[in-house]
Design an enzyme around this catalytic site. Structure first.
Site, PDB file in Angstrom:
ATOM      1  N   CYS A  57       0.833  -1.217   0.000  1.00 17.68           N
ATOM      2  CA  CYS A  57       0.000   0.000   0.000  1.00 17.68           C
ATOM      3  C   CYS A  57       0.866   1.266   0.000  1.00 17.68           C
ATOM      4  O   CYS A  57       1.893   1.338   0.683  1.00 17.68           O
ATOM      5  CB  CYS A  57      -0.914  -0.003   1.224  1.00 17.68           C
ATOM      6  SG  CYS A  57      -2.036   1.406   1.249  1.00 17.68           S
ATOM      7  N   CYS A  61       0.480   4.794   6.954  1.00 15.16           N
ATOM      8  CA  CYS A  61      -0.146   4.613   8.278  1.00 15.16           C
ATOM      9  C   CYS A  61       0.827   3.871   9.211  1.00 15.16           C
ATOM     10  O   CYS A  61       1.205   2.722   8.926  1.00 15.16           O
ATOM     11  CB  CYS A  61      -1.446   3.831   8.130  1.00 15.16           C
ATOM     12  SG  CYS A  61      -2.496   4.472   6.800  1.00 15.16           S
ATOM     13  N   CYS A  64       0.463   0.134  10.292  1.00 15.37           N
ATOM     14  CA  CYS A  64      -0.007  -0.889   9.356  1.00 15.37           C
ATOM     15  C   CYS A  64       1.076  -1.781   8.761  1.00 15.37           C
ATOM     16  O   CYS A  64       2.079  -1.307   8.214  1.00 15.37           O
ATOM     17  CB  CYS A  64      -0.799  -0.217   8.238  1.00 15.37           C
ATOM     18  SG  CYS A  64      -1.627  -1.441   7.190  1.00 15.37           S
ATOM     19  N   CYS A 101     -16.483  -8.760   5.795  1.00 13.55           N
ATOM     20  CA  CYS A 101     -15.809  -7.471   5.620  1.00 13.55           C
ATOM     21  C   CYS A 101     -14.580  -7.686   4.751  1.00 13.55           C
ATOM     22  O   CYS A 101     -13.645  -8.372   5.161  1.00 13.55           O
ATOM     23  CB  CYS A 101     -15.357  -6.910   6.967  1.00 13.55           C
ATOM     24  SG  CYS A 101     -16.714  -6.639   8.080  1.00 13.55           S
ATOM     25  N   CYS A 132     -19.484  -5.799   3.607  1.00 11.11           N
ATOM     26  CA  CYS A 132     -18.770  -4.590   4.007  1.00 11.11           C
ATOM     27  C   CYS A 132     -17.475  -4.558   3.205  1.00 11.11           C
ATOM     28  O   CYS A 132     -16.866  -5.600   2.978  1.00 11.11           O
ATOM     29  CB  CYS A 132     -18.468  -4.623   5.501  1.00 11.11           C
ATOM     30  SG  CYS A 132     -17.534  -3.168   6.040  1.00 11.11           S
ATOM     31  N   CYS A 192     -19.332   2.424   8.477  1.00 12.70           N
ATOM     32  CA  CYS A 192     -18.633   1.763   9.573  1.00 12.70           C
ATOM     33  C   CYS A 192     -17.364   2.579   9.774  1.00 12.70           C
ATOM     34  O   CYS A 192     -16.535   2.656   8.860  1.00 12.70           O
ATOM     35  CB  CYS A 192     -18.293   0.323   9.175  1.00 12.70           C
ATOM     36  SG  CYS A 192     -17.156  -0.493  10.320  1.00 12.70           S
ATOM     37  N   ARG A 265     -18.059  -2.222  17.809  1.00 13.46           N
ATOM     38  CA  ARG A 265     -17.333  -3.479  17.588  1.00 13.46           C
ATOM     39  C   ARG A 265     -16.031  -3.537  18.382  1.00 13.46           C
ATOM     40  O   ARG A 265     -15.200  -2.637  18.290  1.00 13.46           O
ATOM     41  CB  ARG A 265     -17.028  -3.691  16.095  1.00 13.46           C
ATOM     42  CG  ARG A 265     -16.343  -5.043  15.842  1.00 13.46           C
ATOM     43  CD  ARG A 265     -16.176  -5.393  14.371  1.00 13.46           C
ATOM     44  NE  ARG A 265     -17.414  -5.291  13.658  1.00 13.46           N
ATOM     45  CZ  ARG A 265     -17.630  -4.438  12.650  1.00 13.46           C
ATOM     46  NH1 ARG A 265     -16.666  -3.656  12.233  1.00 13.46           N
ATOM     47  NH2 ARG A 265     -18.803  -4.392  12.062  1.00 13.46           N
TER      48      ARG A 265
HETATM   49  N1  SAM Z   1      -6.682   0.574   3.130  1.00 16.14           N
HETATM   50  C1  SAM Z   1      -7.960   0.805   3.660  1.00 16.14           C
HETATM   51  C2  SAM Z   1      -7.990   1.928   4.664  1.00 16.14           C
HETATM   52  O1  SAM Z   1      -6.962   2.182   5.286  1.00 16.14           O
HETATM   53  O2  SAM Z   1      -9.051   2.508   4.853  1.00 16.14           O
HETATM   54  C3  SAM Z   1      -8.601  -0.421   4.261  1.00 16.14           C
HETATM   55  C4  SAM Z   1      -7.809  -1.401   5.081  1.00 16.14           C
HETATM   56  S1  SAM Z   1      -7.122  -0.790   6.608  1.00 16.14           S
HETATM   57  C5  SAM Z   1      -6.053  -2.102   7.066  1.00 16.14           C
HETATM   58  C6  SAM Z   1      -8.484  -0.815   7.745  1.00 16.14           C
HETATM   59  C7  SAM Z   1      -8.262  -0.356   9.166  1.00 16.14           C
HETATM   60  O3  SAM Z   1      -7.625  -1.366   9.914  1.00 16.14           O
HETATM   61  C8  SAM Z   1      -7.421   0.859   9.409  1.00 16.14           C
HETATM   62  O4  SAM Z   1      -8.118   2.037   9.194  1.00 16.14           O
HETATM   63  C9  SAM Z   1      -7.059   0.712  10.886  1.00 16.14           C
HETATM   64  O5  SAM Z   1      -7.994   1.372  11.701  1.00 16.14           O
HETATM   65  C10 SAM Z   1      -7.139  -0.799  11.107  1.00 16.14           C
HETATM   66  N2  SAM Z   1      -5.800  -1.350  11.393  1.00 16.14           N
HETATM   67  C11 SAM Z   1      -4.824  -1.582  10.493  1.00 16.14           C
HETATM   68  N3  SAM Z   1      -3.720  -2.067  11.096  1.00 16.14           N
HETATM   69  C12 SAM Z   1      -3.989  -2.130  12.421  1.00 16.14           C
HETATM   70  C13 SAM Z   1      -3.242  -2.526  13.559  1.00 16.14           C
HETATM   71  N4  SAM Z   1      -1.991  -2.933  13.458  1.00 16.14           N
HETATM   72  N5  SAM Z   1      -3.843  -2.474  14.772  1.00 16.14           N
HETATM   73  C14 SAM Z   1      -5.126  -2.058  14.875  1.00 16.14           C
HETATM   74  N6  SAM Z   1      -5.873  -1.662  13.829  1.00 16.14           N
HETATM   75  C15 SAM Z   1      -5.329  -1.683  12.621  1.00 16.14           C
HETATM   76 FE1  SF4 Z   2      -2.808   1.207   3.384  1.00 15.33          FE
HETATM   77 FE2  SF4 Z   2      -2.726   0.048   5.750  1.00 15.33          FE
HETATM   78 FE3  SF4 Z   2      -3.069   2.655   5.611  1.00 15.33          FE
HETATM   79 FE4  SF4 Z   2      -5.057   1.006   4.789  1.00 15.33          FE
HETATM   80  S1  SF4 Z   2      -4.287   1.237   6.868  1.00 15.33           S
HETATM   81  S2  SF4 Z   2      -4.319   2.830   3.753  1.00 15.33           S
HETATM   82  S3  SF4 Z   2      -3.841  -0.691   3.990  1.00 15.33           S
HETATM   83  S4  SF4 Z   2      -1.246   1.528   4.945  1.00 15.33           S
END
Ligand code: SAM
Ligand code: SF4
Ligand code: DTB
Length: 330
Positions: A57, A61, A64, A101, A132, A192, A265
């Protein structure tokens, strides 16, 4: 506080802080009272996650595992085939999940993959499951196409307060997130949206995150509260064990008081919460979980251990969620 359980959109930070900081027993009593006014207290909605596009990606973030900026050891994979998603949906349904989801590691969906995503919505919906999707930012045409395909929920988290946002993510803004949420909400797809606790944010950031949701014109139908899963290789890898479970339970309870009719949730992070802490979350108003031994890329409790926990607590898996029931009777 004005009358308990009233749907409001004008919460002040001071009011929310007072709710979250009151003695634990008072907060639990208040949140559980609101919960009982609106939901069957012993029922939990069950969602299962499928990562339809893993890794690589473009966003940064800090939490992530799927960001291409960090070396987390995760292998980038191409988009899953529709048949594979359908197989996973059938397995999830057989185990009691009512919602699938589907998540993709995208900043936003691309032209080539988007028609496949629409097909996934259709086949999962045809199974009688709620759908979802979480695909990153959307434009108007994509929102309209998802609605047309029959998507029930779109997940798009705010993650943290506006003030703390740039400490966690720099490649998009808090306002970008609000804009997508607004488009989704206006299209009639259920929103959501939730956040993550334990990223080094202060108490006031948790208050402000919840205030943003609670003061939206429509509360999100579903509010996922995640406890950070610290992932090796990400900037937040060292945050392990930083959050006291009671603080997390307080956030769940406050979300329930502020958004009486939303599903709250208990999302990522259950591997770090013992059964007793999870039981408190359910008492405090959590009425949805992710079920199955994987979240997107990290571990979640085994389905069998959740079944055991539900047995101990006398909780039932909800056969059909409220949104679906309302839709069918409309
Ligand atoms: N890429 C899309 C986005 O960021 O909206 C969808 C997938 S993203 C992985 C979905 C959500 O997962 C993120 O917004 C975050 O809140 C949650 N998430 C991701 N990694 C996480 C982690 N290590 N611990 C807790 N929540 C996490
Ligand atoms: Fe990409 Fe992870 Fe951020 Fe979603 S949460 S936009 S998958 S880096
Ligand atoms: C949400 O709030 N949490 C889910 C879902 N929405 C998409 C994702 C949790 C991901 C946890 C880290 C991982 O497994 O990669």
């Amino acid at each position: 506080m004005k009358s308990l359980g009233q749907i409001r959109h004008d919460w002040t930070s001071a009011e929310i802080k007072a709710i979250m900081n009151q003695p634990f027993n008072d907060l639990m009593f208040q949140a559980h009272t609101v919960h009982r006014m609106n939901f069957e207290p012993n029922e939990v909605q069950i969602s299962t996650l499928v990562n339809i596009k893993s890794g690589g990606c473009a966003e940064d973030c800090s939490y992530c595992s799927q960001s291409s900026r960090y070396d987390t050891g995760l292998e980038k994979q191409k988009m899953m085939a529709v048949q594979e998603v359908l197989d996973k949906a059938m397995q999830a349904k057989a185990k009691g999940a009512t919602r699938l989801c589907m998540g993709a590691a995208w900043r936003n969906p691309n032209k080539k993959d988007f028609p496949v995503v629409l097909e996934m919505v259709k086949v999962v919906r045809d199974l009688g499951m709620e759908t979802c999707m979480t695909l990153g930012m959307l434009d108007d045409d994509q929102v309209a196409a998802l609605k047309e395909a029959g998507l029930d929920y779109y997940n798009h988290n705010l993650d943290t307060s506006e003030a703390y946002y740039s400490k966690v993510i720099t490649t998009r803004s808090f306002q970008d997130r609000l804009d997508t949420i607004d488009k989704v909400q206006k299209s009639g797809i259920n929103v959501c949206s939730g956040g993550i606790i334990g990223m080094g944010e202060q108490h006031k950031d948790r208050v402000e995150l919840l205030r943003t949701f609670a003061n939206m014109d429509n509360h999100p139908g579903s509010v996922p509260i995640n406890l950070l899963v610290p992932v090796e290789g990400t900037p937040l890898a060292d945050m392990k064990g930083q959050t006291d479970a009671f603080e997390f339970i307080r956030v769940i309870a406050t979300a329930r008081v502020l958004m009486p009719q939303s599903y709250v949730r208990l999302s990522a992070g259950r591997m770090e919460l013992n059964e007793q802490a999870q039981a408190w979350c359910f008492f405090a108003g959590a009425n949805s979980i992710f079920y199955g031994d994987k979240l997107l890329t990290t571990d979640n409790p085994e389905a069998d251990s959740d079944v055991q926990l539900f047995k101990k607590l006398g909780l039932n898996m909800q056969a059909q969620s409220k949104a679906h029931i309302e839709e069918e009777s409309a």
